[in-house]
Design a protein around this motif. Sequence first.
Motif, mmCIF file in Angstrom:
data_model
loop_
_atom_site.group_PDB
_atom_site.id
_atom_site.type_symbol
_atom_site.label_atom_id
_atom_site.label_comp_id
_atom_site.label_asym_id
_atom_site.label_seq_id
_atom_site.Cartn_x
_atom_site.Cartn_y
_atom_site.Cartn_z
ATOM 1 N N THR A 82 0.830 -1.207 0.000
ATOM 2 C CA THR A 82 0.000 0.000 0.000
ATOM 3 C C THR A 82 0.864 1.257 0.000
ATOM 4 N N GLY A 83 1.957 1.232 0.775
ATOM 5 C CA GLY A 83 2.845 2.385 0.799
ATOM 6 C C GLY A 83 3.436 2.680 -0.568
ATOM 7 N N LEU A 84 3.829 1.633 -1.280
ATOM 8 C CA LEU A 84 4.368 1.817 -2.624
ATOM 9 C C LEU A 84 3.291 2.354 -3.572
ATOM 10 N N MET A 85 2.055 1.870 -3.427
ATOM 11 C CA MET A 85 0.971 2.385 -4.265
ATOM 12 C C MET A 85 0.654 3.835 -3.929
ATOM 13 N N THR A 86 0.728 4.191 -2.660
ATOM 14 C CA THR A 86 0.408 5.563 -2.244
ATOM 15 C C THR A 86 1.391 6.564 -2.825
ATOM 16 N N VAL A 87 2.687 6.247 -2.724
ATOM 17 C CA VAL A 87 3.693 7.199 -3.189
ATOM 18 C C VAL A 87 3.708 7.325 -4.703
ATOM 19 N N SER A 88 3.196 6.333 -5.405
ATOM 20 C CA SER A 88 3.210 6.371 -6.871
ATOM 21 C C SER A 88 1.830 6.705 -7.424
ATOM 22 N N PHE A 89 0.918 5.769 -7.388
ATOM 23 C CA PHE A 89 -0.418 5.948 -7.966
ATOM 24 C C PHE A 89 -1.164 7.118 -7.341
ATOM 25 N N GLN A 90 -1.264 7.138 -6.015
ATOM 26 C CA GLN A 90 -2.096 8.127 -5.357
ATOM 27 C C GLN A 90 -1.480 9.524 -5.415
ATOM 28 N N ASN A 91 -0.189 9.624 -5.115
ATOM 29 C CA ASN A 91 0.446 10.947 -5.126
ATOM 30 C C ASN A 91 0.438 11.574 -6.519
ATOM 31 N N LEU A 92 0.800 10.790 -7.527
ATOM 32 C CA LEU A 92 0.838 11.348 -8.881
ATOM 33 C C LEU A 92 -0.563 11.676 -9.375
ATOM 34 N N GLY A 93 -1.539 10.835 -9.048
ATOM 35 C CA GLY A 93 -2.897 11.097 -9.478
ATOM 36 C C GLY A 93 -3.486 12.344 -8.871
ATOM 37 N N ILE A 94 -2.954 12.770 -7.718
ATOM 38 C CA ILE A 94 -3.447 13.979 -7.049
ATOM 39 C C ILE A 94 -2.633 15.204 -7.451
ATOM 40 N N TRP A 95 -1.300 15.074 -7.522
ATOM 41 C CA TRP A 95 -0.451 16.248 -7.726
ATOM 42 C C TRP A 95 -0.355 16.693 -9.180
ATOM 43 N N ILE A 96 -0.411 15.778 -10.121
ATOM 44 C CA ILE A 96 -0.331 16.200 -11.521
ATOM 45 C C ILE A 96 -1.512 17.089 -11.915
ATOM 46 N N PRO A 97 -2.762 16.778 -11.503
ATOM 47 C CA PRO A 97 -3.852 17.711 -11.801
ATOM 48 C C PRO A 97 -3.650 19.101 -11.186
ATOM 49 N N ILE A 98 -3.039 19.149 -10.010
ATOM 50 C CA ILE A 98 -2.753 20.457 -9.397
ATOM 51 C C ILE A 98 -1.781 21.241 -10.264
ATOM 52 N N GLU A 99 -0.720 20.581 -10.721
ATOM 53 C CA GLU A 99 0.254 21.261 -11.585
ATOM 54 C C GLU A 99 -0.370 21.645 -12.925
ATOM 55 N N ARG A 100 -1.250 20.812 -13.439
ATOM 56 C CA ARG A 100 -1.923 21.137 -14.696
ATOM 57 C C ARG A 100 -2.846 22.337 -14.516
ATOM 58 N N ASP A 101 -3.583 22.363 -13.418
ATOM 59 C CA ASP A 101 -4.532 23.449 -13.175
ATOM 60 C C ASP A 101 -3.823 24.771 -12.932
ATOM 61 N N ARG A 102 -2.643 24.732 -12.348
ATOM 62 C CA ARG A 102 -1.876 25.953 -12.082
ATOM 63 C C ARG A 102 -1.099 26.436 -13.303
ATOM 64 N N GLY A 103 -1.137 25.683 -14.370
ATOM 65 C CA GLY A 103 -0.438 26.076 -15.583
ATOM 66 C C GLY A 103 1.015 25.673 -15.634
ATOM 67 N N VAL A 104 1.460 24.869 -14.645
ATOM 68 C CA VAL A 104 2.860 24.451 -14.619
ATOM 69 C C VAL A 104 3.189 23.591 -15.831
ATOM 70 N N LEU A 105 2.321 22.636 -16.156
ATOM 71 C CA LEU A 105 2.581 21.753 -17.288
ATOM 72 C C LEU A 105 2.559 22.523 -18.603
ATOM 73 N N LYS A 106 1.672 23.491 -18.715
ATOM 74 C CA LYS A 106 1.592 24.296 -19.941
ATOM 75 C C LYS A 106 2.883 25.073 -20.160
ATOM 76 N N ARG A 107 3.425 25.632 -19.074
ATOM 77 C CA ARG A 107 4.686 26.380 -19.187
ATOM 78 C C ARG A 107 5.845 25.451 -19.512
ATOM 79 N N LEU A 108 5.845 24.265 -18.890
ATOM 80 C CA LEU A 108 6.916 23.313 -19.178
ATOM 81 C C LEU A 108 6.907 22.886 -20.640
ATOM 82 N N ARG A 109 5.707 22.714 -21.189
ATOM 83 C CA ARG A 109 5.622 22.297 -22.582
ATOM 84 C C ARG A 109 6.170 23.360 -23.516
ATOM 85 N N GLY A 110 6.133 24.624 -23.084
ATOM 86 C CA GLY A 110 6.642 25.706 -23.925
ATOM 87 C C GLY A 110 8.125 25.975 -23.775
ATOM 88 N N THR A 111 8.810 25.225 -22.925
ATOM 89 C CA THR A 111 10.251 25.407 -22.733
ATOM 90 C C THR A 111 11.021 24.416 -23.603
#
Length: 281
Positions: A82-111
Motif C-alpha cells: 500500500t505504501g508503494l501504491m500511495t507514493v506512486s499511484f495516489q500521489n501522482l494522481g493527485i499532484w499532476i492535476p494540481i500542476e496542470r490546473d496551475r499552468g505548470v505543465l503548460k509552461r513546461l511544454r513551452g520550454t
Amino acid sequence: MSTTLKPAAPTATTAPRRLGPLTLAARQGRLEIRQFLRSRESVVFTMGFPIIMILIFAAIFDDEISPGVSYTQYFITGMIATGLMTVSFQNLGIWIPIERDRGVLKRLRGTPMPKWVYFAGKVIMVVAIGIAETALLLAVSVALFDLQLPGTAGKWFTFAWVSVLGVTACTLCGIAISSLARTARSGSAVVTPVALVLQFISGVFFVFTDLPSWMQQVAALFPLKWMCQGLRSVFLPDAFGAQEPGGAFELGRVALVLAAWCVIGLLLCLGTFRWTTRRDG
C-alpha cells in the motif's frame, strides 16, 4: 601625430554547455523531491499513514491466522504494498492535476526542456520516497512486531522485482488517471476512493481468502492484489503459500500480471495524458 586604431581582436564566444540526459533527469528529480518534502501534508500522509495503520491494527488484532503467522505479520506485507501504491499511484494522481490546473505543465511544454524529463523527475521522486518509506516500515515492523527480514538472496531478489514492477505499474497508472481530474480540487476525489477500494479488496486489511469469491476475482484484475501476494512470499513462511487462492504464491503469475499492467499503464499514459486543462484546449 595621428594614431591609427587597430580593430579589436575577435573574442571567442563559448556556446552554453548542453546538459546530458542523465543530468537533466537528476536535476528534475531533485526538484520533485524538494517539492514533495516541502508539502508537510504529503510527507505525513505518505510516510506516516502506513505506520499509524500498523500500530492501530496490531493493537486490535493479535491472533494467528496460520501456524507461525500472526495477523500483524500478514497485515504488514499489505501495508508495504500500500505504501508503494500511495507514493506512486495516489500521489501522482493527485499532484499532476494540481500542476496542470496551475499552468505548470503548460509552461513546461513551452520550454526547450524535453517532455520526458518531467516524467523522469516524477519517477526519481517516486523511487526515492518509496525506498525511504519502505525502509522506515521495515525498521518499525522489525523493532516492534518481530517481522523477520528475508533470510536468502533469492527472497531479497523477489522483494526487489515485485517492488520494481509494482511501482512501475502504479506510477504509470497514476499518470494516466491524473487526466480524469477536471480541476486541481477533484484529483483527490478521483484517486482516493479508487485507492481505498483496492486496499479493502486486495488483502491488505483482511485475509484475502476470507473475502467473498467475487471480490477476490475483481481484485485479481488489478496490481495491488499481486503486489501483496508477491510480498507475502518474501516475508511469510513458504508453507503459507498453501493458504493462497491458487494453493501457492504463484510468483510467475505475479510477474506476468504486474508486467501486463506496466504495458497497459504505458498505453493509457500515451493515449490520455494532457498538458493543459480542458478549458485551455
